[in-house]
Design an enzyme around this catalytic site. Structure first.
Site: not given
Ligand code: ATP
Ligand code: MG
Length: 829
Positions: A87-88, A273-274, A315, A684
Site C-alpha cells: 500500500k505504501t 496512508d494508514e 491494523q 512486521r
Molecule cells: P503495511 O500494511 O504494513 O503498512 P504496506 O501494505 O504498506 O504494509 P509496503 O510497506 O508498501 O506494504 O510493502 C511491503 C514490502 O513489500 C516492502 O518491502 C515493499 O518494497 C515490498 N513490495 C511491495 N510491492 C511489491 C512488488 N510488487 N514487488 C516486490 N516487492 C514489493
Molecule cells: Mg504501509
C-alpha cells in the site's frame, strides 16, 4: 497518549560520532516504509542525462492491481489490503506518476503519513524517482499540514501566527493550573483523565458549547467547565494543543468558505496512508478538501481534488485516540462513485508468518475476510519460548540474536524487539548492556523529555511567544533568581486586575501591590534579560545562537557547572547536544522531515527560532529510529512499529494481562483492538519470527504470574517450534499451568486452566523467594547501578554502613529513591 520526539535527531544522541548530515537515501535500515530499495537505481543513473523515468520504470516492480492504483484517474480511490501488500509503495509511486506522467504540479500534491519519519522517507523516494522538483509537494502528518495552514491563517481565528504548540507535558501543566483555578479536588479530577476527555471531544469536533449543552449531570458540567477554562487559557497563551491543530483547521475551513476554496484549488491530489487510523476530525478535514462542496457559489466551484486513501481495517490500533475504523469501512458511502482496489499478495513475509497472522486476526468478529498470500515460500517455523521470568526472556532474546549474527549472517539492525508497553524495555536494555549489544529504544524516555532540555525549550518558546504562560512560568525562577511563588502570585493578580498577559504584568511588576522590593528588582533583571534575547529573535538570529545565549545569559549553564551532582554533568552534555541539534537544523533546514521548501519558495525568510521550535514540536515516536547503523538492535512498542518491517522480529511478553493488556481482558472491543495490534506485530516480520512469554513477571516490584496470552492459543500449532514450553520447576511454579509434558499445544494453557490458580499465593511465594540473604553491594556516589524495578540510576549519596547503609539513587524519570541496600535489588554496573 504519547508525546512527540525530536525528528531524526535521536541518532545524534545514540552515537555522537554519527555524521550530522545523516539523511542519505536508501539507508541500510530495513524498517523503511516503502522498503523498495531494490529498484532505487532506475531513476537516476550516474552519467545519464536527467530525463525522468519512463512509464515502464515508474510501474516497474508492481503487480496488476498495484499498477491500476498508481495510474487510476478521477474518482476517489480506496486501496484496502492486508499488511505488507504494498500500500505504501503504491502511494509513493502514485505521487511520482502524478508528477511525471500526468504533469501534476508538485505543489498541488498533499500526502498524509502517520509519522514525520514516514513522510521524510516518502519524500525521499519520490525525489529519487522524479528529481528535486518534487520537493515542494506537501508530504507530512495531519498535524504538520495543519500547522502550515494555521500559521498562514491564524489571524482569522484570533490567533497570532507565532502561536505555540503544547505537547503532552505542557497540556498537563496547564490542566493542573486550570484545576487549581476551579478549585477542583485533585483526587477526584485527575488532569490525565480530564485531558483525555477534552481530547476525545476535539477529535469528535465538539467544542466547548457543544460539551456544555450536552452535559447531562453535575460531573459532565464540571468537565465542560474545565474544557472551557482550558481553552480560554490556551487562547490567552496564544497556544494550541495537538488536537486543536486539526479541529482549528476544520473550523477555519467551515467558517471561511473562501479559505477552504483556496486550499481546494491548491491541492488537486490528496493521498492518505494508514487511513484506518484517522479520527473524525481528520476525516472531516479530508472531506472538506475532497468532497463536492455544495456551499460553493457558482464562481468559486472547483472540481474536487483526486483522493486516494490506503489502509487496512485490521491494523486500526488508535481507537483510544479516537481513530474510527468506520472511516475506511464507510469510504464508499462517504465518497459516492468511489473505486476500490484490493491487493492480495504480500511481499513482505514468509507464508508461515502470514498464515499465523491471518489465523490470529481471523478471531475478530465482523471483519471482511481477506485472502492474503505470499510466494516467498514457507520459510522458517516461528520459534516460541516460555521463560521463567522477564529476565530469562530477555536472555533468550539476547542469546538468540548472538546466534543469528554468528551463524546466519543477520545484522543487529535487522532485528526488532517489540513489547506492549514502554516500561518493558528496561529488562532488554539491561541484558544488552551486559552483553555489550548496542541497542536503541524508540519512543522510550526521550531526549527532549529530560528536564534540562524542556527548560531550554521553554526559554526558546517563551522568547518566540511571550504570551506562552506555561513556558514563561516554567523558567521564571529557573535557575533560581529570587522570584518566588509569592511574587508570582502578585504578578498574576496584577495580570487579572488589568486584564493583561502574564508577561505584560511582569513588565509592569512595579505596579503590583504587595510585591517585595527585592522581588521587583529581580523581576526587572529578568525582564531586561528576556527583552535583550527577544531582540536577537526579532533580528532573525539562528536558533543555535539564540539557544547558546539563553543558556549563558540565564545562568543555567553556570548553575550546572557549579553543581557536584553527577547528574548535572549529564545535563550539560544534553544541553550541548541540543545546541548541536539546533545548529544542524540552522545549517540545513531542508534536510529533515518537516522541512518546508515550499516556504522557501514563497520567499519566507531563512529558518529562525520559530521554525526550529516547530520542528521540535511536531514529531512522532518513530522519528527516532536510527538510520544507517548496522550494529544496533531496535526496541519499540507495538504501536510504534506500525508501517515498518524487519527481517527478524521478537514479539515478547505474550501474557494475558500484559498483551492483551489487562484493561482489555473483559472488554470485547478493546480485546479486538489488542488483536489488531498483535496482527500488526506479527506482520512486521519478513523472515524470522520469535514469540515469547514469561511465567512470572515483576511489575512495580511485585512478581505476578501471568497466564500465556490468548493470542498464543490462536496460532496454528504446527507453525510454532517451541524451544521451551514451561518454566523451570520451582516451589512456586505450577506444572499444570504449562502443561506438564513437552507437547507443543500444552505450552499454551487452556482458558479454564489458566484461571484456577491463586495468583496472590504465587505472588507471596515469589516475593519471599526474591529476598535471599545477600551481600550488601559496596557503592559510592557517582556509581551507576541497575535496579530491578527502577532501571538504571546514579548513586547520589550513601548514609550508614554495612547492613544499615542507605543509598540515595537518582533513577532519572523515576526520581531519586532512598533504598536500604541490604534489600534493594540493585547491582553495580
Ligand atoms: P503495511 O500494511 O504494513 O503498512 P504496506 O501494505 O504498506 O504494509 P509496503 O510497506 O508498501 O506494504 O510493502 C511491503 C514490502 O513489500 C516492502 O518491502 C515493499 O518494497 C515490498 N513490495 C511491495 N510491492 C511489491 C512488488 N510488487 N514487488 C516486490 N516487492 C514489493
Ligand atoms: Mg504501509
Amino acid at each position: 497518549m504519547s508525546t512527540p520526539s525530536l525528528p531524526g535527531f535521536e541518532h545524534l544522541l545514540a552515537d555522537p560520532r554519527t555524521p550530522s548530515a545523516a539523511t542519505s537515501a536508501g539507508g541500510a535500515h530495513d524498517g523503511a516504509h516503502d522498503g523498495a530499495h531494490e529498484d532505487d537505481g532506475s531513476a537516476a543513473r550516474p552519467g545519464t542525462p536527467r530525463r525522468g523515468p519512463t512509464r515502464e520504470e515508474l510501474l516497474e516492480g508492481l503487480n496488476e492491481p498495484q499498477r491500476a492504483a498508481v495510474v487510476h484517474a478521477g474518482a476517489p480511490l480506496l486501496v484496502v489490503a492486508g499488511a505488507g501488500s504494498g500500500k505504501t509503495r503504491v502511494l509513493t509511486r502514485r505521487i511520482a506518476w502524478l508528477i511525471q506522467e500526468r504533469q501534476a504540479h508538485p505543489g498541488s500534491i498533499l500526502a498524509i503519513t502517520f509519522t514525520n519519519k514516514a513522510a521524510a522517507e516518502m519524500k525521499e523516494r519520490v525525489e529519487d524517482l522524479v528529481g528535486k522538483r518534487a520537493r515542494i509537494m506537501w508530504v507530512s502528518t495531519f498535524h504538520s499540514a495543519c500547522v502550515r495552514i494555521l500559521r498562514k491563517e491564524a489571524d482569522k481565528l484570533g490567533y497570532k501566527s507565532s502561536f505555540s504548540i503544547y505537547d503532552a507535558a505542557d497540556q498537563k501543566r496547564l490542566m493542573q493550573l486550570v484545576c487549581k483555578d476551579l478549585d477542583l479536588d485533585p483526587k477526584r479530577y485527575q488532569p490525565g483523565a480530564l485531558l483525555h476527555w477534552v481530547s476525545n471531544h476535539k477529535n469528535e469536533l465538539r467544542d466547548v458549547d457543544a460539551a456544555k449543552s450536552d452535559a447531562k449531570n453535575k460531573l459532565e458540567e464540571t468537565y465542560a467547565a474545565v474544557y472551557d477554562l482550558y481553552q480560554r487559557r490556551l487562547r490567552e497563551a496564544n497556544a494550541m494543543d495537538f488536537d486543536d491543530l486539526i479541529m482549528a483547521t476544520v473550523n477555519l475551513f467551515q467558517a471561511y468558505p473562501e479559505v477552504r476554496e483556496t486550499y481546494r484549488r491548491r491541492f488537486r491530489h490528496v493521498l492518505v496512508d494508514e487511513y484506518q487510523d484517522t479520527n473524525h476530525a481528520q476525516y472531516a478535514l479530508i472531506h472538506q478538501l475532497c468532497a463536492d462542496d455544495p456551499e460553493a457559489t457558482e464562481g468559486q466551484r472547483v472540481e474536487p481534488a483526486e483522493l486516494m486513501v490506503v489502509g487496512d481495517a485490521d491494523q486500526s490500533i488508535y481507537a483510544f485516540r479516537g481513530a474510527n475504523i468506520r472511516n475506511i469501512l464507510d469510504f464508499e458511502e462517504d465518497f459516492p462513485n468511489a473505486t476500490s482496489i484490493l491487493l492480495e499478495q504480500n511481499y513482505r513475509s514468509t507464508q508461515t508468518i502470514l498464515t499465523a497472522a491471518n489465523a490470529v486476526i481471523g478471531n475478530n468478529k465482523g471483519r471482511k475476510p481477506k485472502r492474503l498470500w505470499s510466494d516467498a515460500g514457507d520459510g522458517a517455523r516461528i520459534v516460541g519460548y516460555v521463560a521463567d521470568d522477564e529476565h530469562d526472556e530477555a536472555r533468550f532474546v539476547s542469546s538468540t540474536i548472538d546466534e543469528l549474527v554468528d551463524e546466519h549472517g543477520v545484522r543487529p539492525a535487522d532485528v526488532a524487539v517489540f513489547y506492549r508497553t514502554n516500561a518493558q524495555s528496561r529488562v532488554f536494555e539491561e541484558v544488552f548492556i551486559r552483553t555489550g549489544q548496542p541497542y536503541k529504544v524508540v519512543g522510550g524516555v526521550r531526549f527532549y523529555e529530560r528536564r534540562e532540555v524542556r527548560d531550554a525549550l521553554a526559554y526558546l518558546r517563551m522568547l518566540a511567544n511571550p504570551d506562552d504562560q506555561v513556558s514563561l512560568r516554567r523558567i521564571l525562577n529557573t535557575p533560581k533568581r529570587g522570584i518566588g511563588d509569592r511574587a508570582v502570585e502578585c504578578v498574576s493578580a496584577l495580570a487579572d486586575r488589568e486584564r493583561i498577559t502574564f508577561w505584560e504584568a511582569l513588565r509592569r511588576a512595579d505596579e503590583a501591590p504587595g510585591l517585595a522590593t527585592r522581588s521587583a528588582t529581580n523581576i526587572r533583571g529578568f525582564v531586561a534579560m528576556v527583552e535583550e534575547l527577544q531582540s536577537m529573535v526579532d533580528a532573525g538570529e539562528r536558533a543555535d545562537v539564540v539557544l547558546e545565549s539563553v543558556l549563558a545569559r540565564s545562568g543555567y549553564i553556570a548553575e550546572l557547572e557549579e553543581s557536584d551532582d553527577p547528574q548535572d554533568a549529564t545535563r550539560l552534555e544534553n544541553l550541548a547536544e541540543l545546541v548541536a541539534v539546533a545548529r544542524e537544523f540552522s545549517d540545513d533546514p531542508v534536510a529533515g522531515p518537516s522541512a518546508d521548501p515550499a516556504d522557501v519558495d514563497a520567499g519566507t525568510v531563512a529558518p529562525g527560532l520559530r521554525d526550529f521550535l516547530e520542528r521540535v514540536a511536531l514529531v512522532a515516536d518513530t522519528d527516532s529510529i536510527p538510520q544507517d547503523d548496522d550494529g544496533v538492535v531496535t526496541l519499540m512498542t507495538l504501536h510504534t512499529a506500525k508501517g515498518l518491517e524487519f527481517p527478524v522480529v521478537f514479539l515478547t511478553g505474550l501474557e494475558d494481562g500484559v498483551f492483551p493488556h489487562a484493561r482489555a481482558l473483559g472488554d470485547q472491543p478493546e480485546l479486538e483492538e489488542e488483536r489488531r495490534l498483535a496482527y500488526v506485530g506479527l506482520t512486521r516480520a519478513r523472515e524470522r519470527l520469535y514469540i515469547s512469554r514469561a511465567v512470572v513477571r515483576s511489575a512495580w516490584g511485585a512478581p505476578s504470574h501471568n497466564p500465556g496470552s490468548r493470542f498464543l492459543d490462536e496460532l496454528p500449532v504446527d507453525l510454532v517450534d517451541w524451544k521451551r514450553t514451561e518454566a523451570a520447576q520451582t516451589s512456586w511454579s505450577r506444572p499444570d499451568l504449562t502443561g506438564g509434558s513437552g507437547s507443543t499445544r500444552l505450552a499454551t494453557p487452556t482458558a479454564a486452566g489458566r484461571r484456577n490458580f491463586s495468583s496472590a499465593a504465587l505472588r507471596a511465594d515469589a516475593a519471599a523467594k526474591s529476598k535471599p540473604s545477600r551481600e550488601v553491594p559496596a557503592l559510592e556516589p557517582g556509581d551507576r547501578v541497575l535496579h530491578d524495578s527502577f532501571g538504571m540510576g546514579t548513586v547520589v549519596a550513601i548514609e550508614g554502613v554495612a547492613e544499615k547503609s542507605v543509598a540515595s539513587i537518582d533513577f532519572g524519570s523515576e526520581g531519586v529513591k532512598r533504598l536500604l541496600l541490604r534489600y534493594a535489588p540493585v547491582e553495580k554496573l
